[in-house]
Design an enzyme around this catalytic site. Sequence first.
Site, PDB file in Angstrom:
ATOM      1  CG  HIS A 150      -1.873   1.007   1.427  1.00 12.21           C
ATOM      2  ND1 HIS A 150      -1.585   2.286   1.818  1.00 12.21           N
ATOM      3  CD2 HIS A 150      -3.217   0.968   1.255  1.00 12.21           C
ATOM      4  CE1 HIS A 150      -2.702   2.990   1.884  1.00 12.21           C
ATOM      5  NE2 HIS A 150      -3.707   2.207   1.539  1.00 12.21           N
TER       6      HIS A 150
ATOM      7  CG  ASP B 279       0.600  -2.387   6.293  1.00  7.73           C
ATOM      8  OD1 ASP B 279      -0.366  -2.536   7.078  1.00  7.73           O
ATOM      9  OD2 ASP B 279       0.524  -1.726   5.240  1.00  7.73           O
TER      10      ASP B 279
ATOM     11  CD  GLN C 110      -6.938  -4.472   4.010  1.00  7.14           C
ATOM     12  OE1 GLN C 110      -7.879  -5.211   4.284  1.00  7.14           O
ATOM     13  NE2 GLN C 110      -7.113  -3.201   3.656  1.00  7.14           N
TER      14      GLN C 110
ATOM     15  CE  LYS D 287      -7.310  -0.432   6.232  1.00  8.81           C
ATOM     16  NZ  LYS D 287      -8.075   0.215   5.193  1.00  8.81           N
TER      17      LYS D 287
ATOM     18  CB  CYS E 133      -3.889   3.507  -1.385  1.00  4.57           C
ATOM     19  SG  CYS E 133      -5.147   4.748  -1.136  1.00  4.57           S
TER      20      CYS E 133
HETATM   21  N1  C6P Z   1      -6.349   0.415   2.891  1.00  3.16           N
HETATM   22  C1  C6P Z   1      -8.216   0.019   1.427  1.00  3.16           C
HETATM   23  O1  C6P Z   1      -9.320   0.289   0.953  1.00  3.16           O
HETATM   24  P1  C6P Z   1      -4.914   3.774   7.211  1.00  3.16           P
HETATM   25  O2  C6P Z   1      -5.524   4.702   6.213  1.00  3.16           O
HETATM   26  O3  C6P Z   1      -3.631   4.309   7.762  1.00  3.16           O
HETATM   27  O4  C6P Z   1      -5.866   3.330   8.265  1.00  3.16           O
HETATM   28  O5  C6P Z   1      -4.565   2.431   6.406  1.00  3.16           O
HETATM   29  C2  C6P Z   1      -3.600   2.482   5.378  1.00  3.16           C
HETATM   30  C3  C6P Z   1      -3.324   1.105   4.847  1.00  3.16           C
HETATM   31  C4  C6P Z   1      -2.050   0.565   4.994  1.00  3.16           C
HETATM   32  N2  C6P Z   1      -1.770  -0.677   4.598  1.00  3.16           N
HETATM   33  C5  C6P Z   1      -2.690  -1.463   4.023  1.00  3.16           C
HETATM   34  C6  C6P Z   1      -2.324  -2.856   3.612  1.00  3.16           C
HETATM   35  C7  C6P Z   1      -3.986  -0.961   3.831  1.00  3.16           C
HETATM   36  O6  C6P Z   1      -4.905  -1.737   3.266  1.00  3.16           O
HETATM   37  C8  C6P Z   1      -4.305   0.349   4.232  1.00  3.16           C
HETATM   38  C9  C6P Z   1      -5.652   0.935   3.979  1.00  3.16           C
HETATM   39  C10 C6P Z   1      -7.686   0.846   2.577  1.00  3.16           C
HETATM   40  O7  C6P Z   1      -7.562  -0.915   1.006  1.00  3.16           O
HETATM   41  C11 C6P Z   1      -7.801   2.304   2.305  1.00  3.16           C
HETATM   42  S1  C6P Z   1      -6.719   2.857   1.043  1.00  3.16           S
END
Ligand code: C6P
Length: 420
Positions: A137, A214, A217, A240, A378
């Site tokens: 991401h 990270d 997910q 999430k 993203c």
């Molecule tokens: N992915 C998706 O629709 P934040 O915004 O910091 O809570 O999460 C960022 C992020 C970082 N790593 C991974 C693997 C992610 O999936 C995400 C967030 C969302 O897939 C929003 S772009």
Amino acid sequence: MNAPAVGPMTPSASTLDIARIRADFPILSAVTVNGKPLVYLDNGASAQMPRQVIDRLVRYHTHEHANIHRGVHYLSETATNAYETARKTVQRFLNAKEDREIIFTANVTDSINLVAHSYGGAFLSAGDEVVITHLEHHANIVPWQMLRDEKGVKLRVAPINDAGEVILEEYEKLFNARTKFVSITHVSNALGTINPVKAMIDIAHRHGVPIMIDGAQAVQHMTVDVQALECDFYAFTGHKLYGPTGIGVLYGKAALLEKMRPHRGGGDMILSVTFEKTTYNTIPFKFEAGTPQIAQAIQLAAAIDYVNAIGLTSIAQHEQALLSYATERINSLGGVRIYGEAKHKSAVISFYVGDVHPHDVGTLLNGEGVAVRTGHHCAQPVMQRFGIPATARASFAFYNTFEEVDALVTAISKVQKLFD
Ligand code: C6P
């Protein structure tokens, strides 16, 4: 969903009482879209919140709210206790050795930026190399690029195969004497690939390199044990995991966190301040400058309690059944390409319907009440790897049903008919 597992195109059995679970999530029945029941399949972006987590916010603001770590009065102590208890809940959730290894941040993006700045900024120098993968991401790319621009650090990218899996031999080949840090995703948000993180951590450690995972997910879909993984850092995000926005977590091994510089300066992260000199607080407080997201941390703990009560093993089983059923049904339509065919996959289906732009697909599905995410998620390098600008993505949660998969498939077939 209690349908029997009797062969292809038939939903497999699940041990969860989905109807009872769905009743905990007010939004799932409160909202209709275009006169149709909401079919919420955008859980990878943000999952919905059960009443228990919503109510926790009300209870906090009705009975417990004050600033923390600052007062001797009743409410300040009550709020401090609830916040620090939330830290312990996260500690147990990740099986971290100590609660001081848990830092509350704003989200996983904030957690990764913290490590890039406080670890990378202090211990990496020009010519040093940071290994990431092609699945990342943007949140796990851009902070390292910022470090590259600031310090001359090099980014090395482990390639993926056509199924969307990291090629482990190529990953290992990237290590050399200049490799100083690794940061990889546990689960790809764009493709659903579950990385073999234990093997990837072991490879990094064989080369003497610390590694960050990270888990944005991952933690909502599978049990994560940071001591068993032996990772140096692990990050995730609250929204999430059926919790609120504005709260994230960074786990770090105490020995590393202790030697890192603070990320931000201000109140609560200090022991003493004069105009000449500041002494920093101990971990985790050194990394939590200013008034933190108190209510959100407490709500996150309520979300973790909720997920634990259902059980991650049952959650994984139900979601995997949804994934198999949805994959099979979408493939049976013909003319829909699924991106991401890893052997180990979480319940995410990224797809392209004929030559219809994913944004059009998303808009038409919305017309049927079906919420999917469309775009590059993203993760533009993933899209570039497959030569596409975007996908439509259905991402499932434990409250989704096989009937909702049917609704998705029916909506996709309507798109196909429209563009026939
Ligand atoms: N992915 C998706 O629709 P934040 O915004 O910091 O809570 O999460 C960022 C992020 C970082 N790593 C991974 C693997 C992610 O999936 C995400 C967030 C969302 O897939 C929003 S772009």
